[in-house]
Design a protein around this motif. Structure first.
Motif, PDB file in Angstrom:
ATOM      1  N   GLU A  67      -6.293  52.167  77.565  1.00 34.26           N
ATOM      2  CA  GLU A  67      -5.144  53.241  77.839  1.00 34.26           C
ATOM      3  C   GLU A  67      -3.877  52.380  77.462  1.00 34.26           C
ATOM      4  OE1 GLU A  67      -5.164  53.915  82.345  1.00 34.26           O
ATOM      5  OE2 GLU A  67      -7.260  53.128  82.199  1.00 34.26           O
ATOM      6  N   ARG A  68      -3.319  53.143  76.418  1.00 36.11           N
ATOM      7  CA  ARG A  68      -2.090  52.736  75.866  1.00 36.11           C
ATOM      8  C   ARG A  68      -0.751  53.804  76.223  1.00 36.11           C
ATOM      9  NH1 ARG A  68       0.920  52.128  70.560  1.00 36.11           N
ATOM     10  NH2 ARG A  68       2.994  51.541  71.306  1.00 36.11           N
ATOM     11  N   GLU A  69       0.189  53.175  76.651  1.00 38.67           N
ATOM     12  CA  GLU A  69       1.375  53.883  76.950  1.00 38.67           C
ATOM     13  C   GLU A  69       2.445  53.677  76.077  1.00 38.67           C
ATOM     14  OE1 GLU A  69       0.801  53.152  81.828  1.00 38.67           O
ATOM     15  OE2 GLU A  69       2.499  52.061  80.547  1.00 38.67           O
ATOM     16  N   GLY A  70       3.273  54.534  75.640  1.00 39.55           N
ATOM     17  CA  GLY A  70       4.349  54.539  74.683  1.00 39.55           C
ATOM     18  C   GLY A  70       5.249  55.773  75.002  1.00 39.55           C
ATOM     19  N   LEU A  71       6.514  55.295  74.741  1.00 39.36           N
ATOM     20  CA  LEU A  71       7.571  56.168  75.072  1.00 39.36           C
ATOM     21  C   LEU A  71       7.803  57.249  73.781  1.00 39.36           C
ATOM     22  CD1 LEU A  71      10.377  54.211  76.866  1.00 39.36           C
ATOM     23  CD2 LEU A  71       9.281  56.070  77.732  1.00 39.36           C
ATOM     24  N   ARG A  72       7.919  58.390  73.970  1.00 34.83           N
ATOM     25  CA  ARG A  72       8.679  59.071  72.863  1.00 34.83           C
ATOM     26  C   ARG A  72      10.159  59.043  72.699  1.00 34.83           C
ATOM     27  NH1 ARG A  72       8.763  64.403  73.358  1.00 34.83           N
ATOM     28  NH2 ARG A  72       7.873  64.462  75.700  1.00 34.83           N
ATOM     29  N   VAL A  73      10.665  58.801  71.600  1.00 39.82           N
ATOM     30  CA  VAL A  73      12.005  58.485  71.363  1.00 39.82           C
ATOM     31  C   VAL A  73      12.717  59.195  70.061  1.00 39.82           C
ATOM     32  CG1 VAL A  73      11.739  56.300  72.340  1.00 39.82           C
ATOM     33  CG2 VAL A  73      11.857  56.487  69.912  1.00 39.82           C
ATOM     34  N   SER A  74      14.009  59.668  70.251  1.00 40.60           N
ATOM     35  CA  SER A  74      14.522  60.247  69.118  1.00 40.60           C
ATOM     36  C   SER A  74      14.547  59.317  68.008  1.00 40.60           C
ATOM     37  CB  SER A  74      16.087  60.562  69.859  1.00 40.60           C
ATOM     38  OG  SER A  74      16.820  59.511  69.670  1.00 40.60           O
ATOM     39  N   PRO A  75      15.093  59.739  66.911  1.00 37.73           N
ATOM     40  CA  PRO A  75      15.345  58.973  65.713  1.00 37.73           C
ATOM     41  C   PRO A  75      16.294  57.766  65.887  1.00 37.73           C
ATOM     42  CG  PRO A  75      15.181  61.352  64.957  1.00 37.73           C
ATOM     43  CD  PRO A  75      15.535  61.088  66.372  1.00 37.73           C
ATOM     44  N   ASP A  76      17.366  57.766  66.954  1.00 38.71           N
ATOM     45  CA  ASP A  76      18.448  57.016  67.271  1.00 38.71           C
ATOM     46  C   ASP A  76      18.009  55.911  68.208  1.00 38.71           C
ATOM     47  OD1 ASP A  76      18.974  58.811  68.877  1.00 38.71           O
ATOM     48  OD2 ASP A  76      21.062  58.742  68.461  1.00 38.71           O
ATOM     49  N   ALA A  77      16.758  56.218  68.610  1.00 42.93           N
ATOM     50  CA  ALA A  77      16.073  55.193  69.848  1.00 42.93           C
ATOM     51  C   ALA A  77      16.511  55.657  71.355  1.00 42.93           C
ATOM     52  CB  ALA A  77      16.521  53.749  69.471  1.00 42.93           C
TER      53      ALA A  77
ATOM     54  N   LEU B 214      15.773  58.181  74.656  1.00 39.88           N
ATOM     55  CA  LEU B 214      14.640  58.558  75.344  1.00 39.88           C
ATOM     56  C   LEU B 214      14.553  60.084  75.067  1.00 39.88           C
ATOM     57  CD1 LEU B 214      12.171  57.539  77.161  1.00 39.88           C
ATOM     58  CD2 LEU B 214      13.714  58.521  79.264  1.00 39.88           C
ATOM     59  N   ALA B 215      13.419  60.585  74.622  1.00 44.78           N
ATOM     60  CA  ALA B 215      13.179  62.167  74.199  1.00 44.78           C
ATOM     61  C   ALA B 215      13.314  62.883  75.403  1.00 44.78           C
ATOM     62  CB  ALA B 215      11.782  62.112  73.607  1.00 44.78           C
TER      63      ALA B 215
END
Length: 529
Positions: free
Chosen positions: A33-43, A45-46
């Motif tokens: 199980e791998r977690e990962g944040l979605r982020v905008s191009p400038d880092a 939080l989405a």
């Protein structure tokens, strides 16, 4: 400190090395199980909803969310071969990367730029009672611990041994109570040894020595962290801030005395916590008007709230609570929860890392594991882990073994040498050299601290004059390019498209089938065994 093999460990190795048992360890089962944040191009939080093309997070078997709507979680099915597990995880990354528009999957465990609690969206799972319950549970976590802590990402490694092993060892050791009891007892022994030696994993695989200052923007103390630049905080010798007191912290849970000596004691201790009122949580309240603030005002809302480096698990039947499943049918597999995302690996973990985890887990299972009976041993285990996550790269760092003080490096090398027979067995069973090769790589890390992922990341920050955010953002872009440029067969593309479509229909059916109000649904849940 001398290397001493226990009689039980030697006896088990001798039995398992017989030619007729050579293939037994080809039956190990793995899931990641791998977690990962979605982020905008400038880092940042989405703030967007979960990508529509990926289906519904409540009902998709492999792509969901953890705490936040922006915190993706990829769950592989179970495979016997490590590389099959990693190949499926790779496909999940490819499928997702192609529908993320201009967003990126954050490559680190510690989060990207946070802009306050209001900008950390809680995951949404639709209007069915199970979906609402998942969201209310997350509301409870926000009220209890704050949202920033819940944006930390990790990697969980699920592991089980072949059924033939319980029959073979159970017969040889003439155990009473049947194979199910032996299996649970074996896994609990593994867990106790894992806790004794998990400091080694934090040295070898810890990959979060630094963090963005934005993580501490609201009501969090930056502890003894040092400032690296305008964006970054760090500890000079840390391996994993994620697993330190400034990562997954829970003062309420420090009072819990969760026991891993028997399955009955484990289930009882967690069940008690779920039913024990906790005054600070009672002050929050369960409801405010019609809105739920948490599932209950007890020490734990549900068993998953208990933070632990490793968990015994059993797949629950429909409508069955996980603890009830464990209590009635025993331990089916274990879940390792202390692993950081390796920011230098596109999948967050390498094949070599996974091969070593297999060796480590088989070793901790086979090795004699006395019951934990003293407060001193618990404290020693906790302190070794704390030291390693906070200062594991400090030259000459000393840990406390049952025989007295020993340097981390010396103890680690002794343990790796002790594991070599296990690695050879696994190599033979799987027609590979990957397991012994993985031991050699870990020995290299113990002999040269600069080879550890935490040291590599600090080197990138200090020598490359990059902030934590910039360094992880650059790696995130690199991995995104890797996945978007990866090809997948038309057949596999259709497979994942159909999974997403099925998840939409399955959630619709769940919502249509609801006949109870959420109040009544939750009442029945709390009253069920």
């Amino acid at each position: 400190m001398e290397l001493i093999l226990t009689t039980l460990y030697e006896r088990r190795l001798k039995l398992l090395r017989r030619p007729e048992h050579h293939k037994l360890f080809s039956g190990i089962r793995h899931g990641i199980e791998r977690e990962g944040l979605r982020v905008s191009p400038d880092a940042r939080l989405a703030q967007t909803s979960h990508p529509k093309a990926l289906g519904k997070t409540l009902t998709h078997p492999y792509i969901t969310t953890d705490y936040s709507e922006a915190l993706l979680e990829f769950i592989t099915p179970v495979h016997n071969q490590i590389d099959d597990t990693l190949n499926f995880l790779n496909e999940l990354h490819i499928v997702t990367s192609k529908v993320m528009d201009n967003e990126l999957l954050w490559a680190g465990s510690m989060p990207s730029i946070l802009e306050g609690e209001a900008r950390i969206p809680i995951a949404r799972y639709g209007h069915s009672n199970p979906g609402v319950m998942k969201s209310v549970y997350r509301e409870g976590l926000a009220h209890r611990y704050g949202k920033a802590m819940q944006t930390i990402a990790g990697l969980h490694y699920n592991f089980s041994l072949p059924a033939e092993l319980w029959h073979l060892l159970g017969q040889d050791e003439a155990v009473n109570g049947g194979e199910q009891a032996f299996q649970s007892g074996f896994y609990l022994g593994l867990i106790r040894n894992f806790r004794r030696y998990s400091w080694l994993l934090m040295y070898l695989f810890g990959a979060s020595p630094a963090v963005s200052k934005s993580f501490f923007a609201e009501s969090k103390v930056a502890h003894s962290l040092q400032s690296l630049d305008e964006d970054s905080l760090f500890l000079p010798y840390a391996t994993s801030l994620r697993m330190s007191d400034m990562g997954y912290t829970n003062n309420a849970q420090s009072s819990l005395n969760v026991c891993y000596n028997t399955i009955e004691e484990y289930v009882a201790s967690l069940s008690k916590a779920i039913k024990t009122p906790y005054p600070p949580y009672e002050e929050i309240g369960v409801k405010q008007g019609d809105q739920y603030l948490q599932l209950n005002a007890n020490l734990l809302q549900i068993e998953n709230e208990y933070y632990s480096n490793i968990r015994p698990k059993r797949i629950a039947r429909r409508g069955e609570k996980p603890l009830a499943a464990l209590g009635s049918r025993g331990i089916e597999y274990i879940e390792v929860r202390c692993l950081d995302i390796n920011p230098f690996e596109p999948l967050g973990i390498s094949s070599t890392d996974a091969h070593f985890l297999d060796v480590f887990l088989v070793y901790t299972g086979l090795k004699d594991s006395p019951a934990t009976t003293t407060v001193q041993e618990c404290r020693r285990t906790t302190e070794n882990f704390r030291k390693t996550v906070e200062e594991g790269r400090r030259p000459g760092l000393m840990l406390e073994s049952e025989h007295g003080e020993v340097s981390l490096q010396e103890w680690g090398l002794i343990l790796l040498e002790d594991m070599l027979p296990v690695a050879h067995m696994l190599d033979q069973a799987n027609d590979t050299s990957g397991f012994t090769d993985s031991i050699r790589q870990q020995q290299d890390k113990l002999n040269d601290v600069n080879l550890t992922p935490s040291a590599k990341l600090m080197d990138a920050l200090q020598k490359g004059s990059q902030s934590y955010t910039d360094a992880i953002l650059n790696l995130s872009r690199l991995h995104q390019t890797h996945f978007t440029n990866s090809e997948m067969s038309q057949e596999r593309q259709k497979y994942f498209t159909s999974l997403a479509e099925e998840s939409v229909e399955n959630q619709r059916q769940l919502e249509v089938a609801d006949t109870l109000s959420f109040d009544e649904f939750l009442k029945q849940y709390h009253e069920s065994d």
